[in-house]
Design an enzyme around this catalytic site. Structure first.
Site, mmCIF file in Angstrom:
data_model
loop_
_atom_site.group_PDB
_atom_site.id
_atom_site.type_symbol
_atom_site.label_atom_id
_atom_site.label_comp_id
_atom_site.label_asym_id
_atom_site.label_seq_id
_atom_site.Cartn_x
_atom_site.Cartn_y
_atom_site.Cartn_z
ATOM 1 N N THR A 99 0.964 -1.238 -0.149
ATOM 2 C CA THR A 99 0.173 0.112 -0.047
ATOM 3 C C THR A 99 0.981 1.458 -0.194
ATOM 4 O O THR A 99 1.779 1.257 0.636
ATOM 5 C CB THR A 99 -0.969 -0.109 1.226
ATOM 6 O OG1 THR A 99 -1.502 1.276 1.229
ATOM 7 C CG2 THR A 99 -0.128 -0.222 2.446
ATOM 8 N N ASP A 100 0.347 2.376 -0.598
ATOM 9 C CA ASP A 100 1.003 3.691 -0.516
ATOM 10 C C ASP A 100 1.105 4.295 1.006
ATOM 11 O O ASP A 100 1.940 5.041 1.116
ATOM 12 C CB ASP A 100 0.210 4.731 -1.536
ATOM 13 C CG ASP A 100 -1.289 5.004 -1.118
ATOM 14 O OD1 ASP A 100 -1.718 4.371 -0.141
ATOM 15 O OD2 ASP A 100 -1.731 5.806 -1.716
ATOM 16 N N GLU A 101 0.322 3.677 1.916
ATOM 17 C CA GLU A 101 0.154 4.228 3.011
ATOM 18 C C GLU A 101 1.667 3.868 3.927
ATOM 19 O O GLU A 101 1.988 4.579 4.860
ATOM 20 C CB GLU A 101 -0.714 3.504 3.922
ATOM 21 C CG GLU A 101 -2.150 3.984 3.604
ATOM 22 C CD GLU A 101 -3.351 3.787 4.535
ATOM 23 O OE1 GLU A 101 -3.183 3.654 5.747
ATOM 24 O OE2 GLU A 101 -4.480 3.724 4.115
ATOM 25 N N TYR A 153 -1.952 -0.251 11.252
ATOM 26 C CA TYR A 153 -2.011 -0.847 9.813
ATOM 27 C C TYR A 153 -0.939 -0.555 9.150
ATOM 28 O O TYR A 153 -0.207 -1.451 8.297
ATOM 29 C CB TYR A 153 -3.560 -0.394 9.106
ATOM 30 C CG TYR A 153 -3.492 -0.732 7.837
ATOM 31 C CD1 TYR A 153 -3.574 -1.921 7.314
ATOM 32 C CD2 TYR A 153 -3.476 0.332 6.835
ATOM 33 C CE1 TYR A 153 -3.674 -2.217 5.925
ATOM 34 C CE2 TYR A 153 -3.349 -0.012 5.353
ATOM 35 C CZ TYR A 153 -3.614 -1.340 5.011
ATOM 36 O OH TYR A 153 -3.509 -1.622 3.463
ATOM 37 N N LYS A 196 1.867 -3.081 7.529
ATOM 38 C CA LYS A 196 2.123 -3.280 6.011
ATOM 39 C C LYS A 196 3.559 -2.835 5.678
ATOM 40 O O LYS A 196 4.289 -3.602 4.735
ATOM 41 C CB LYS A 196 1.244 -2.398 5.122
ATOM 42 C CG LYS A 196 -0.177 -2.964 5.343
ATOM 43 C CD LYS A 196 -0.445 -4.238 4.744
ATOM 44 C CE LYS A 196 -0.223 -4.372 3.133
ATOM 45 N NZ LYS A 196 -0.898 -5.606 2.451
#
Ligand code: NAD
Ligand code: DAU
Length: 339
Positions: A125-127, A153, A157
């Site tokens: 994810t870009d997060e 979260y 990741k």
């Protein structure tokens, strides 16, 4: 080829399975999913009709069960979608995020090492890059941007991504990683912004917008994400990270108003509520690498994608109404009670 798709009963994994069955009818797809609250066999009803598809209920962190499945299937490719995926839930209960997202990834890669694999692909994810300031529209996340996470979260990741790169370097495991921006489209669980707004607006219920609604996300129609993952896992370079996005930045208020306009519902339904703790301000992906190396382009612009998505929710009311009638009611009551 045999491809194990973990987390395939969820939103993106489910869409990915349909993408594979459509474009590679000769391949065999094995979906491994533990069916958490976010997993739904109704999503896979169409796939179940295919002789080239099978479903196995299994937890990615259950080493014995995962190894037994690999022993039986001897997969060529494993693509890992299985995850706890909702930021708000990670604020309430971080532990399961560490177990599934980190330990689960490790167990899968250990199985790949033992049984051999052409490619282990991690859906990231870009997060993991944290956020960008709202007043610097010139800044984007590249694959070289530092990892700088905000929520349990995104931290889980990022840990998984680092572990994947470590297995590449230390054990020579053939891996790849994609880091995508926010997805939307069919089969999206209604805890996430877009399906939450569509389903609540259809019932003329209030629409909770966190803070001032100015936070920006970079939206990608889910089928475009599936085509990008497919390209990377089959043709991307080993050991590499590829960002995926299509420069579709919108702030949350714009997204909500676009949906209301598509549904013909009034903006008076909007309610500004208490902000998410640690709320990331802006995500914005620079997709130059995947475009230049693999020729990937998104096919669906935001307005078209939103229209298609709204229509899907109108046409598939039994899919989401069943979810809203279950444990989701308690979730919503608890999560939004003091906002
Ligand atoms: P989702 O929550 O809709 O689905 C997750 C699926 O994983 C569910 O079917 C669930 O049952 C399964 N699962 C959860 N824990 C499991 C476990 N321990 N063992 C086996 N299966 C398990 O998630 P999603 O939105 O489809 O996201 C899929 C992946 O894509 C995630 O890794 C997420 O981090 C990543 N991602 C999501 C987005 C997005 O916008 N949704 C964007 C970029 C990356
Ligand atoms: O960027 C990729 C990520 O996108 C994925 O890694 C995550 O799995 C996925 O859930 C998504 O994370 P976000 O936190 O961006 O998505 P969410 O739909 O939860 O929220 C989108 C924006 O809308 C965010 O700024 C918070 C806001 N929001 C969300 C909800 C649920 C609201 O204003 N009100 C809400 O009720």
């Amino acid at each position: 080829m045999t491809i194990i798709v973990t987390g395939g009963a969820g939103f993106i994994g489910g869409n990915f399975i349909y993408y594979q069955l459509k474009h590679y009818p000769q391949d065999r797809i094995v979906c491994l999913d533990s069916l958490t609250y976010a997993g739904n066999l109704k999503t896979l009803e169409g796939a179940m009709k295919s002789d080239h598809f099978c479903f196995v209920k299994c937890d990615v962190a259950d080493r014995e069960a995962v190894f037994a499945l690999f022993e039986e299937e001897k997969p060529d490719i494993v693509v890992n979608f299985a995850a706890e995926s909702h930021v708000d839930r990670s604020v309430e209960n971080p532990e399961i995020f560490l177990k599934t997202n980190i330990m689960g990834t490790q167990v899968l890669m250990d199985a790949c090492r033992k049984y051999g694999i052409l490619r282990f692909h991690q859906v990231g994810t870009d997060e993991v890059y944290g956020d960008l300031p709202l007043d610097r529209p010139d800044l984007f996340f590249s694959e070289d941007s530092p990892l700088h996470t905000s929520s349990p979260y995104s931290a889980s990741k990022a840990a998984a991504d680092l572990l994947v790169l470590a297995y590449s370097r230390t054990f020579g495991l053939p891996v790849s990683i994609t880091r995508c921006s926010n997805n939307y489209g069919p089969y999206h669980f209604p805890e996430k912004l877009i399906p939450l707004i569509i389903t609540r607006a259809l019932a003329d219920e209030s629409l909770p917008v966190y803070g001032t609604g100015e936070n920006i996300r970079d939206w990608l129609y889910v089928e475009d994400h599936c085509s990008a993952i497919d390209l990377v896992m089959r043709k991307g370079r080993e050991g590499e990270v590829y960002n995926i996005g299509a420069h579709n930045e919108r702030n949350n208020l714009q997204v909500v108003k676009t949906i209301l306009s598509a549904l013909g519902k009034p903006e008076s339904l909007i309610r500004f509520v208490k902000d998410r703790p640690g709320h990331d301000r802006r995500y914005a992906i620079d997709p130059t690498k995947i475009q230049n190396e693999l020729g990937w382009e998104a096919q669906t612009d935001f307005d078209t994608g939103i229209r298609k998505t709204v229509q899907w929710y109108l046409d598939h009311q039994s899919w989401w109404k069943e979810i809203l009638a279950g444990d989701y009611r308690d979730y919503y009551a608890q999560m939004y009670a003091n906002r």
